[in-house]
Design a protein around this motif. Structure first.
Motif, PDB file in Angstrom:
ATOM      1  N   ALA A 152     -10.130  -0.655   0.937  1.00  0.00           N
ATOM      2  CA  ALA A 152      -9.289   0.652   0.026  1.00  0.00           C
ATOM      3  C   ALA A 152     -10.371   0.955  -0.559  1.00  0.00           C
ATOM      4  CB  ALA A 152      -8.086   0.388  -0.174  1.00  0.00           C
ATOM      5  N   LYS A 153     -10.102   2.271  -0.930  1.00  0.00           N
ATOM      6  CA  LYS A 153     -11.268   2.770  -2.246  1.00  0.00           C
ATOM      7  C   LYS A 153     -10.632   1.691  -3.641  1.00  0.00           C
ATOM      8  CE  LYS A 153     -12.885   7.395  -1.120  1.00  0.00           C
ATOM      9  NZ  LYS A 153     -11.321   8.505  -0.984  1.00  0.00           N
ATOM     10  N   TYR A 154      -9.376   1.618  -3.577  1.00  0.00           N
ATOM     11  CA  TYR A 154      -9.275   0.689  -4.894  1.00  0.00           C
ATOM     12  C   TYR A 154      -8.046  -0.129  -3.970  1.00  0.00           C
ATOM     13  CZ  TYR A 154     -11.289   5.180  -7.535  1.00  0.00           C
ATOM     14  OH  TYR A 154     -11.880   5.771  -8.052  1.00  0.00           O
ATOM     15  N   GLY A 155      -7.925  -1.558  -5.662  1.00  0.00           N
ATOM     16  CA  GLY A 155      -6.575  -2.138  -5.071  1.00  0.00           C
ATOM     17  C   GLY A 155      -5.795  -1.825  -4.890  1.00  0.00           C
ATOM     18  N   LYS A 156      -5.303  -0.762  -5.795  1.00  0.00           N
ATOM     19  CA  LYS A 156      -3.911  -0.519  -5.649  1.00  0.00           C
ATOM     20  C   LYS A 156      -3.833   0.196  -4.084  1.00  0.00           C
ATOM     21  CE  LYS A 156      -4.919   4.124  -8.282  1.00  0.00           C
ATOM     22  NZ  LYS A 156      -5.083   5.169  -7.875  1.00  0.00           N
ATOM     23  N   ASN A 157      -4.522   0.687  -3.473  1.00  0.00           N
ATOM     24  CA  ASN A 157      -4.475   1.814  -2.356  1.00  0.00           C
ATOM     25  C   ASN A 157      -4.392   1.004  -1.350  1.00  0.00           C
ATOM     26  OD1 ASN A 157      -6.762   3.940  -3.664  1.00  0.00           O
ATOM     27  ND2 ASN A 157      -4.665   4.233  -3.128  1.00  0.00           N
ATOM     28  N   LEU A 158      -4.357  -0.445  -1.690  1.00  0.00           N
ATOM     29  CA  LEU A 158      -4.837  -1.930  -0.422  1.00  0.00           C
ATOM     30  C   LEU A 158      -3.011  -1.519   0.337  1.00  0.00           C
ATOM     31  CD1 LEU A 158      -6.553  -4.517  -1.552  1.00  0.00           C
ATOM     32  CD2 LEU A 158      -7.490  -2.858   1.031  1.00  0.00           C
ATOM     33  N   LEU A 159      -2.958  -1.047   1.563  1.00  0.00           N
ATOM     34  CA  LEU A 159      -1.668  -1.166   1.787  1.00  0.00           C
ATOM     35  C   LEU A 159      -1.456  -3.191   2.690  1.00  0.00           C
ATOM     36  CD1 LEU A 159      -1.257   2.098   4.527  1.00  0.00           C
ATOM     37  CD2 LEU A 159      -0.965   0.864   2.058  1.00  0.00           C
ATOM     38  N   PHE A 160      -0.096  -3.267   2.535  1.00  0.00           N
ATOM     39  CA  PHE A 160       0.399  -4.587   2.876  1.00  0.00           C
ATOM     40  C   PHE A 160      -0.604  -5.251   2.157  1.00  0.00           C
ATOM     41  CE2 PHE A 160       1.509  -1.614   6.315  1.00  0.00           C
ATOM     42  CZ  PHE A 160       2.623  -1.498   6.362  1.00  0.00           C
ATOM     43  N   LYS A 161      -0.811  -5.169   1.325  1.00  0.00           N
ATOM     44  CA  LYS A 161      -1.764  -5.646   0.145  1.00  0.00           C
ATOM     45  C   LYS A 161      -1.216  -7.381   0.523  1.00  0.00           C
ATOM     46  CE  LYS A 161      -2.159  -4.999  -3.924  1.00  0.00           C
ATOM     47  NZ  LYS A 161      -2.580  -4.010  -5.279  1.00  0.00           N
ATOM     48  N   LYS A 162      -0.061  -7.026  -0.910  1.00  0.00           N
ATOM     49  CA  LYS A 162       1.056  -8.550  -1.003  1.00  0.00           C
ATOM     50  C   LYS A 162       1.291  -9.349   0.215  1.00  0.00           C
ATOM     51  CE  LYS A 162       3.027  -6.997  -4.623  1.00  0.00           C
ATOM     52  NZ  LYS A 162       3.948  -5.503  -4.969  1.00  0.00           N
ATOM     53  N   GLU A 163       1.360  -8.737   1.389  1.00  0.00           N
ATOM     54  CA  GLU A 163       2.219  -9.320   2.277  1.00  0.00           C
ATOM     55  C   GLU A 163       1.209  -9.810   3.020  1.00  0.00           C
ATOM     56  OE1 GLU A 163       4.805  -6.906   5.533  1.00  0.00           O
ATOM     57  OE2 GLU A 163       2.907  -7.580   6.395  1.00  0.00           O
ATOM     58  N   LEU A 164      -0.264  -9.753   3.441  1.00  0.00           N
ATOM     59  CA  LEU A 164      -1.596 -10.094   3.301  1.00  0.00           C
ATOM     60  C   LEU A 164      -1.948 -11.213   2.424  1.00  0.00           C
ATOM     61  CD1 LEU A 164      -3.427  -6.843   5.471  1.00  0.00           C
ATOM     62  CD2 LEU A 164      -2.100  -8.960   5.934  1.00  0.00           C
ATOM     63  N   GLU A 165      -1.937 -11.340   1.423  1.00  0.00           N
ATOM     64  CA  GLU A 165      -2.116 -11.822   0.420  1.00  0.00           C
ATOM     65  C   GLU A 165      -1.486 -13.168   1.024  1.00  0.00           C
ATOM     66  OE1 GLU A 165      -5.145 -11.833  -1.095  1.00  0.00           O
ATOM     67  OE2 GLU A 165      -4.745 -13.629  -1.924  1.00  0.00           O
ATOM     68  N   ALA A 166      -0.224 -13.320   0.927  1.00  0.00           N
ATOM     69  CA  ALA A 166       0.582 -14.318   0.581  1.00  0.00           C
ATOM     70  C   ALA A 166       0.667 -15.129   1.826  1.00  0.00           C
ATOM     71  CB  ALA A 166       2.130 -13.678   0.607  1.00  0.00           C
ATOM     72  N   MET A 167       0.238 -14.602   3.031  1.00  0.00           N
ATOM     73  CA  MET A 167      -0.562 -15.106   4.741  1.00  0.00           C
ATOM     74  C   MET A 167      -1.318 -16.217   4.729  1.00  0.00           C
ATOM     75  SD  MET A 167       0.061 -12.778   7.412  1.00  0.00           S
ATOM     76  CE  MET A 167       0.813 -11.982   7.254  1.00  0.00           C
ATOM     77  N   ARG A 184     -14.484   1.078  -4.785  1.00  0.00           N
ATOM     78  CA  ARG A 184     -14.975   1.203  -6.066  1.00  0.00           C
ATOM     79  C   ARG A 184     -13.729   0.811  -7.406  1.00  0.00           C
ATOM     80  NH1 ARG A 184     -14.065   7.677  -4.590  1.00  0.00           N
ATOM     81  NH2 ARG A 184     -15.447   7.047  -2.736  1.00  0.00           N
ATOM     82  N   ASP A 185     -13.602  -0.207  -7.335  1.00  0.00           N
ATOM     83  CA  ASP A 185     -12.372  -0.766  -7.890  1.00  0.00           C
ATOM     84  C   ASP A 185     -13.137  -1.806  -9.187  1.00  0.00           C
ATOM     85  OD1 ASP A 185     -10.378  -1.784  -9.886  1.00  0.00           O
ATOM     86  OD2 ASP A 185      -9.196  -1.630  -7.910  1.00  0.00           O
ATOM     87  N   PRO A 186     -13.555  -1.414 -10.427  1.00  0.00           N
ATOM     88  CA  PRO A 186     -14.294  -2.837 -10.982  1.00  0.00           C
ATOM     89  C   PRO A 186     -13.205  -3.225 -11.772  1.00  0.00           C
ATOM     90  CG  PRO A 186     -14.279  -0.335 -12.478  1.00  0.00           C
ATOM     91  CD  PRO A 186     -13.112  -0.130 -10.618  1.00  0.00           C
ATOM     92  N   ASP A 187     -11.795  -3.386 -11.300  1.00  0.00           N
ATOM     93  CA  ASP A 187     -10.943  -4.381 -12.052  1.00  0.00           C
ATOM     94  C   ASP A 187     -10.347  -4.819 -10.695  1.00  0.00           C
ATOM     95  OD1 ASP A 187     -11.045  -2.475 -14.320  1.00  0.00           O
ATOM     96  OD2 ASP A 187      -9.083  -2.014 -13.415  1.00  0.00           O
ATOM     97  N   TRP A 188     -10.758  -4.865  -9.802  1.00  0.00           N
ATOM     98  CA  TRP A 188      -9.898  -5.564  -8.759  1.00  0.00           C
ATOM     99  C   TRP A 188     -10.573  -6.872  -8.580  1.00  0.00           C
ATOM    100  CZ3 TRP A 188      -6.692  -6.419  -5.060  1.00  0.00           C
ATOM    101  CH2 TRP A 188      -7.057  -7.012  -3.353  1.00  0.00           C
ATOM    102  N   PRO A 189     -10.185  -8.556  -8.603  1.00  0.00           N
ATOM    103  CA  PRO A 189     -10.505  -9.459  -8.510  1.00  0.00           C
ATOM    104  C   PRO A 189     -11.152 -10.170  -7.471  1.00  0.00           C
ATOM    105  CG  PRO A 189      -7.979  -9.460  -8.183  1.00  0.00           C
ATOM    106  CD  PRO A 189      -9.044  -8.124  -9.021  1.00  0.00           C
ATOM    107  N   GLY A 190     -10.821  -9.738  -5.669  1.00  0.00           N
ATOM    108  CA  GLY A 190     -11.111  -9.616  -5.213  1.00  0.00           C
ATOM    109  C   GLY A 190     -12.703  -9.441  -4.148  1.00  0.00           C
TER     110      GLY A 190
END
Ligand SMILES: Cc1cc2nc3c(=O)[nH]c(=O)nc-3n(C[C@H](O)[C@H](O)[C@H](O)COP(=O)(O)OP(=O)(O)OC[C@H]3O[C@@H](n4cnc5c(N)ncnc54)[C@H](O)[C@@H]3O)c2cc1C
Ligand code: SF4
Ligand code: SF4
Ligand code: FES
Lengths: 285, 341
Positions: A152-167, A184-190
């Protein structure tokens, strides 16, 4: 599965069971069929979609994003995009909607069996691919290595981010790799960069893989080039396409695309198309 | 096939009797240039030389506007509005228009049959009529100039009457129930039929095979002719509305003032309108007039596999009714320049 009492436009009544916020403008809805008969029988193929009606507002095509193995329930992940979807956004548990379908060809899941699967999603494209992924998890033994690239462009737009991260960690042990990347997200840690730049990190073996691609069509050509560079077989690359849709059953003409030698209804001939269909048909993407 | 003959003297009575089988609709002249297919009271008003009506026969099966459902908003109940369709008779359909209905059948009665269409189609009785082409017709190129199924009766003009092909059980019934109207076909009638067919074939403007047109179109989509022609186009949608096989529709839910009920309606749409390819967020799959203009040429010249013909049946309506004088056929002939030259 379209035995709607003789009228293809008839709707099954469904109740909203749960609503989750996925991002600022995307919510995940869990639905149940009111009619126990339908609930028991209704099933679909990952990549298919439903026509979802909000009484008095209208009807929109939405990909099913859950696994067909969960009978009686299904999930839709909906982006607030216009008139009807904005109103859908106000739905609460207990509310009713109308649903018909499933429509479209879906991904050839049986053909995928015994092979690795590389799923590449850009933005809202994660919705149909989540269904493929969930189906593969429910039938883990049928598939080889699996990689999901969610971008996605920004971390906050990643769909199912938590679900995927958790697994993620558990998944590695199961030969499932999850890659989430933003452009495009400078704050994204990944991970940073477009989906195609991460193909090289996939655990899928190019000569043993099928690829499913869902995102904005403008990105497809570049992703194709990268996939082929990495040795993926073009014959085994599938994409989903989008068009304006009104009927979902090949009547209203809105989703017609292609050229005079390959005229297709995205709703019934698609929305899933193969690589060679795409490159030999101007106008398809 | 079963053939019978009807003499001119008996035609008026025949048309009267057709009313026994349902409401009779036939072409009548409505102005200098135009005909429309209307409900017939006085059969003497029926026009036999009408080549094209302002609205094609599709309007009887896919009405320009219809209600699909009544919606009870609170309970999310959708009550289908399916009315019994009384039988009706469409008189004077030419071959191209009957093929057009069969194309619509292929679309509307496929694995997702449209029951609204199906009901009307079941109620419709089709009486075909032979014709002599004008300069707009090119059904010979599209191979839709002669039709073998899709009608109850098909009338072929003879000097003193009509040779009738009986095309369906309902057609047989009409013949059997009215033995006083029909006679046997004689040798002279067969000769006259052949002469008519020969004369008719000679009146077409162009000849030859047109089956490669879809490839030629695909290969010439970047030619400047398409920019020039699209530039002239007003985007009015007359061409699609009058096309016997154009069938795009839009759907909307219209709430009642009480806010508790709504109607789901559908109405004709056109790919020539900007809104046709527009999706949420403002992206348009056919953003320019040229995209929309070409879309129609692409769609109409694509193959309709179940019939083995293109979606275009060569009726010439789109050209005849275009306010910008855009000539569909001449544009296709232009891109084929060099073939059959
Ligand atoms: C096969 C398919 C699967 C889809 N899956 C999803 C999904 O999983 N999640 C999601 O959020 N969105 C999905 N979409 C897009 C979604 O259908 C549109 O965002 C939605 O129709 C917008 O409707 P609206 O009334 O809010 O917007 P408006 O702009 O007000 O649209 C009015 C009408 O136009 C039509 N329309 C507008 N945009 C689209 C569009 N992009 N695609 C098709 N018809 C459109 C609809 O009939 C809609 O009711 C999918 C589209 C298709 C074709
Ligand atoms: S009728 Fe003529 S002017 Fe109108 S949209 Fe069709 S081609 Fe364009
Ligand atoms: S495209 Fe034109 S000529 Fe062809 S069937 Fe439609 S109206 Fe007739
Ligand atoms: S959505 Fe109506 S034809 Fe495909």
């Amino acid at each position: 599965m379209h035995e709607n009492k003789g009228n293809v436009y008839s709707l099954y009544k469904c109740r909203v069971l749960r609503v989750y916020d996925l991002t600022d403008d995307v919510k995940l809805f869990l639905f149940r069929f009111e009619d126990p008969d339908i609930a028991e029988k209704w099933t679909f193929i990952p990549g298919q979609f439903v026509q979802l009606s909000l009484p008095g507002y209208g009807e929109v095509p939405i990909s099913i994003c859950s696994s067909p193995m969960r009978r009686g329930f299904f999930e839709l992940c909906i982006k607030k995009a216009g008139r009807v979807t904005s109103k859908i956004f106000e739905l609460k548990p207990g509310d009713f909607v109308g649903v018909r379908g499933p429509y479209g060809n879906g991904f050839p899941m049986q053909e995928f069996e015994g092979n690795d699967m590389l799923l590449i999603a850009c933005g809202i494209g994660m919705a149909p691919l989540r269904s493929v992924f969930m189906y593969a998890l429910d039938n883990r033994w049928k598939f080889g290595n699996i990689t999901v690239i969610n971008s996605a462009k920004y971390g906050k737009n990643l769909l199912f981010k938590k679900e995927l991260e958790a697994m993620r960690d558990v998944a590695e042990a199961e030969n499932i790799r999850i890659i989430q990347t933003v452009t495009r997200d400078p704050d994204w840690p990944g991970r940073i960069g477009r989906a195609q730049e991460h193909i090289r990190y996939a655990n899928t073996r190019p000569d043993k893989s099928y690829v499913c691609l869902c995102g904005p069509p403008q990105a497809y050509h570049d992703i194709f080039t990268k996939l082929i560079e990495h040795g993926y077989n073009p014959k085994r690359i599938y994409v989903t396409l989008e068009r304006r849709m009104k009927c979902g059953v090949g009547k209203c003409g809105h989703c017609i695309a292609g050229t005079s030698t390959f005229l297709k209804y995205i709703c019934i001939d698609g929305p899933v198309f193969g690589y060679y269909d795409i490159i030999s048909t101007p106008g398809l993407i | 096939m079963r053939y019978v003959k009807i003499y001119n003297e008996k035609m008026q009575e025949f048309l009267e009797r057709l009313k026994n089988y349902g409401k009779l609709y036939a072409p009548v002249k409505i102005s200098d240039k135009f005909y429309d297919r209307k409900e017939i009271d006085d059969v003497k008003k029926i026009s036999f030389d009408c080549l094209r009506t302002i609205m094609p026969a599709k309007k009887f099966f896919i009405p320009p506007y219809e209600e699909l459902f009544e919606i009870d908003i609170e309970n999310a109940d959708y009550k289908e509005k399916i009315e019994e369709t009384e039988p009706f008779v469409l008189f004077g359909l030419h071959a191209c228009e009957i093929v057009a209905l069969r194309i619509l059948d292929g679309v509307y009665l496929d694995e997702f049959p449209d029951i609204y269409y199906a009901n009307r189609r079941k109620a419709g009785i089709i009486i075909g009529l032979s014709c002599l082409p004008d300069e707009y017709c090119f059904c010979n190129l599209t191979r839709t100039d002669f039709v073998d199924i899709g009608f109850e009766l098909f009338l072929h003009e003879l000097p003193d009457g009509y040779l009738i092909r009986v095309g369906s059980p309902k057609g047989h019934k009409i013949v059997d129930e009215n033995p006083d109207l029909f006679s046997e076909v004689k040798k002279e009638d067969i000769d006259a039929f052949k002469m008519f067919e020969e004369k008719r074939q000679k009146l077409f403007k162009y000849y030859g095979s047109f089956d490669n047109i879809r490839y030629i179109l695909e290969l010439t989509m970047k030619d400047k002719i398409w920019d020039e022609e699209a530039e002239k186009c007003l985007g009015c949608g007359n061409c699609t509305m009058t096309c016997p096989t154009c069938r795009c529709y839009d759907v909307q839910d219209i709430p009642d003032i009480d806010g508790k009920h709504a109607k789901r309606i559908r109405f004709w749409d056109s790919c020539q309108f900007r809104s046709h390819g527009l999706v949420a967020g403002g992206h348009n799959f056919r953003p320019t007039k040229k995209d929309r203009f070409l879309n129609r040429y692409i769609c109409k010249n694509a193959y309709f596999y179940p019939l083995g013909t293109s979606y275009c049946v060569g009726c010439g309506n789109c050209t005849y009714f275009c306010p910008a004088n855009i000539n569909f056929l001449e544009n296709l002939i232009e891109i084929r320049r060099g073939i059959n030259a």
